[in-house]
Design an enzyme around this catalytic site. Structure first.
Site, PDB file in Angstrom:
ATOM      1  N   LYS A  22       0.995  -1.129   0.236  1.00  0.00           N
ATOM      2  CA  LYS A  22       0.214   0.185  -0.501  1.00  0.00           C
ATOM      3  C   LYS A  22       0.754   1.561  -0.156  1.00  0.00           C
ATOM      4  O   LYS A  22       0.996   2.332  -0.886  1.00  0.00           O
ATOM      5  CB  LYS A  22      -1.046  -0.203   0.894  1.00  0.00           C
ATOM      6  N   ASN A  23       1.626   1.476   0.977  1.00  0.00           N
ATOM      7  CA  ASN A  23       2.005   2.707   1.241  1.00  0.00           C
ATOM      8  C   ASN A  23       4.056   2.575   0.424  1.00  0.00           C
ATOM      9  O   ASN A  23       3.240   4.475  -0.697  1.00  0.00           O
ATOM     10  CB  ASN A  23       3.150   2.782   2.350  1.00  0.00           C
ATOM     11  N   CYS A 117      -5.087   8.607   9.310  1.00  0.00           N
ATOM     12  CA  CYS A 117      -5.345   7.654  10.801  1.00  0.00           C
ATOM     13  C   CYS A 117      -4.667   8.839  11.647  1.00  0.00           C
ATOM     14  O   CYS A 117      -3.843   9.661  11.315  1.00  0.00           O
ATOM     15  CB  CYS A 117      -4.409   6.403  11.043  1.00  0.00           C
ATOM     16  N   ARG A 122       0.520  15.190  13.478  1.00  0.00           N
ATOM     17  CA  ARG A 122       1.447  14.600  12.470  1.00  0.00           C
ATOM     18  C   ARG A 122       1.914  15.787  11.852  1.00  0.00           C
ATOM     19  O   ARG A 122       1.285  16.165  10.369  1.00  0.00           O
ATOM     20  CB  ARG A 122       0.840  13.065  11.724  1.00  0.00           C
ATOM     21  N   ASP A 305       3.978  -0.172  12.638  1.00  0.00           N
ATOM     22  CA  ASP A 305       2.466  -0.380  11.715  1.00  0.00           C
ATOM     23  C   ASP A 305       2.120  -2.266  12.157  1.00  0.00           C
ATOM     24  O   ASP A 305       0.879  -2.333  12.072  1.00  0.00           O
ATOM     25  CB  ASP A 305       2.788  -0.409  10.256  1.00  0.00           C
ATOM     26  N   ARG A 397      -8.963   0.122   3.530  1.00  0.00           N
ATOM     27  CA  ARG A 397      -8.908   1.039   2.684  1.00  0.00           C
ATOM     28  C   ARG A 397      -7.542   0.924   2.614  1.00  0.00           C
ATOM     29  O   ARG A 397      -6.754   0.972   1.990  1.00  0.00           O
ATOM     30  CB  ARG A 397      -8.909   2.378   4.228  1.00  0.00           C
TER      31      ARG A 397
END
Ligand code: EPZ
Length: 418
Positions: A22-23, A117, A122, A305, A397
């Site tokens: 994903k990232n 999230c 952040r 994560d 997601r």
């Protein structure tokens, strides 16, 4: 936002194929906007975060379409709009990655301060400081980041923290800076390396990705490319933890095991067996789980994560474990939900103290963020009785075909009306 009922206590066994990262995918999609022409990305997971990045690409004037399973065709014109729409931009943090790509290729960018999230504050100060060092004028007002640069000049940039996003943004911007840029204390994550490899495939000159010093020689003459994304190490690690907790044997296919060494080491320390094969890992456990201490760190340390899923595993270990979260300020939101299922965990500042082994029982829980969702699913698979998972959209997601993958492994689950 989705609700699922999960009936616990059933063995989880078999093989699961991990999707593309994903990232890394989110960064590749932003980077692709720098090269006019048709770029093809392969192995991209069909998840909501990717769809949000594609919607932004289209809003900027690009064409983005799926041309087969995992295969994306991105047709980028020479001139792009330079404003990331608020509706999409605020949904995910990765929208900030259009900043570097747009400033580099179009000389300006307007991006909403990112959402995503809620893991504590952040900031994007390292992104902005780095862009300014390259010669961009940067300001933040009315919740928007505005950057513009007539030209970019190579610079030496030191990151106070090895931020993944800042490293990715600055690597992209530096591709268009005249001369050499050196990013020191750069993030070393595999997703940063994947982005650097993709940028080089499009004509960039980047060396040192994967180390803490990355050198970028610009400006770049772009050409579109075809590129396959790396497998998702966090999804792979999630399934490894699941197999270690539930007992397995669980085979995780489509992995680069070097990306998972910190997780493999911890699972072995906790008493699981992890066998490495060609592009796959197999995990199983016969004896009890032992308590271990975990400290999340930037790569190659234990990944933040996987901190939430690890809490579930440690709740089943015989003894007391300490989990220290050093990357984010507020990433223990899953604890209160796990406590509702009977877990004995207390948070003391940046540490969680986990006392095991405690039997978990089904409850109605609310998913606070993506990785917490994975943790609560693992807890539900273990728990006695049925667990109702609320707000499963947070999960979908970031984990492609999550429910199908679990069902194939033997999980008993059902979608519930909202
Ligand atoms: C990326 O987020 C990942 N997201 C995160 O994955 C991952 O947890 C994180 O890297 C760390 O590995 C994507 O790649 C889309 P950071 P990012 O910048 O880039 C502070 C998931 O679940 N910081 O390395 O936002 C920041 O506040 C997600 O897939 C600054 O202070 O992470 C945080 O405490 C969650 N100033 C720390 O650095 C800045 O300018 C790590 O942030 C930037 C960051």
């Amino acid at each position: 936002m989705g609700r699922y009922g999960v009936e616990g206590g059933h063995p989880l066994q078999g093989s699961v194929k991990v999707s593309g990262s994903k990232n890394a995918s989110l960064a590749l999609i932003a980077a692709a906007t720098m090269a006019p022409g048709v770029t093809v990305l392969e192995g991209i997971p069909a998840i909501r975060d990717v769809e949000v990045m594609l919607a932004i690409t289209r809003a900027l004037g690009g064409e983005a379409q799926w041309v087969g399973a995992g295969r994306l065709s991105l047709r980028i014109p020479t001139g792009l709009n330079t404003t990331v729409p608020f509706a999409e931009g605020r949904q995910i943090r990765a929208s900030s990655l259009f900043l570097g790509a747009l400033v580099a290729a179009q000389g300006r960018a307007e991006v909403p301060l990112p959402g995503g999230c809620d893991l504590g504050p952040r900031p994007v100060d390292l992104h902005l400081k780095g862009l300014a060092a390259l010669g961009a004028q940067v300001e933040v007002e009315h919740g928007l980041i505005k950057a513009r640069a007539k030209s970019l000049e190579g610079a030496r940039i030191y990151l106070d923290f090895p931020s993944v996003g800042a490293t990715e943004n600055l690597m992209m911007a530096a591709c268009q800076a005249r001369g050499q840029t050196v990013i020191e204390n750069a993030a070393r994550e595999p997703e940063v390396v994947d982005l650097a490899n993709f940028l080089n495939a499009m004509g960039a000159h980047i060396r040192g990705a994967g180390t803490d010093v990355i050198k970028i020689d610009g400006p770049t003459v772009w050409r579109p490319a075809t590129y396959s994304v790396i497998p998702d190490r966090i999804e792979a690690g999630t399934f490894l933890i699941m197999g270690a907790v539930c007992g397995g044997p669980l085979r995780v296919v489509n992995v680069i095991s070097t990306h998972l060494q910190p997780v493999i080491a911890k699972l072995r320390e906790a008493g699981a067996t992890v066998e490495e094969g060609e592009g796959l890992l197999e995990v199983y456990r016969e004896g009890p789980l032992a308590p271990v201490h975990v400290k999340t760190m930037p790569y190659p340390g234990f990944p933040t994560d996987l901190q939430s899923p690890m809490l579930v595993l440690l709740s089943q270990a015989r003894g007391t474990s300490i989990v220290v979260e050093t990357v984010f300020d507020n990433r223990f939101q899953v604890v209160q939900e796990l406590q509702r299922m009977g877990a004995n965990i207390r948070v003391e500042g940046s540490a969680a103290v986990v006392v095991g082994s405690t039997p978990l029982c089904g409850a109605e829980v609310q998913i606070p963020d993506l990785r917490a969702g994975a943790a609560l699913t693992i807890a539900a698979l273990l728990a006695r009785g049925e667990t109702i998972l609320d707000r499963t959209g947070c999960l979908e997601r970031g984990y492609e075909n999550w429910w199908d993958k679990l069902t194939r492994l033997g999980a008993r689950l059902r979608p519930l009306p909202e």
